[in-house]
Design an enzyme around this catalytic site. Sequence first.
Site, short mmCIF file in Angstrom:
data_model
loop_
_atom_site.label_atom_id
_atom_site.label_comp_id
_atom_site.label_asym_id
_atom_site.label_seq_id
_atom_site.Cartn_x
_atom_site.Cartn_y
_atom_site.Cartn_z
CD GLU A 28 -1.70 -2.58 1.34
OE1 GLU A 28 -1.16 -2.76 2.39
OE2 GLU A 28 -2.34 -3.14 1.51
N PRO A 29 1.87 1.24 0.86
CG PRO A 29 3.58 1.04 2.45
CD PRO A 29 2.64 0.61 1.55
#
Length: 159
Positions: free
Chosen positions: A101-102
């Site tokens: 996700e980052p």
Amino acid sequence: VELDVLTGETEISKIDLLFDSGYSLNPAIDIGQIEGGFAMGIGYWLNEEHIWNEQTGKLENLGTWEYKPPSALDIPLQWNVSLLKNSKNPSGLFGSKLCGEPPLCSSTSVLFAVEQALLASLQQRRKAVPGTYYALDGPATVDKITTLADLHYTEFNLA
């Protein structure tokens, strides 16, 4: 990025990502997750406009007929993804960190690059007002780009 102010089309020529995944358990999988998360972000910042019905509040462009996820033509022409070395995470599983996700957050760089390209076009054509911030709110759709580009048909000449 390269921006065509006549059509509003955007091409991402190159992306350089250095990602801290801790001690990577499988670098190939981590790099795939990083690229996938970044590609999702590209779609979010360039394509995924939600259109709501003002009377009912319902989402009008629901489904695959109106929703256009990123295609092969939307991803960068050149991707350079590297993992940060020697950054073991003491509280992670075997020293690893999450990596799916980052990169989605890192994809905001594409929106800012499009915004800067649009500003450069306005400055080159002497249409930018000094001290004015030209906000390109995401998603940077073709319609929004061509509207902010402020082109008039009288500017189109072959000479």
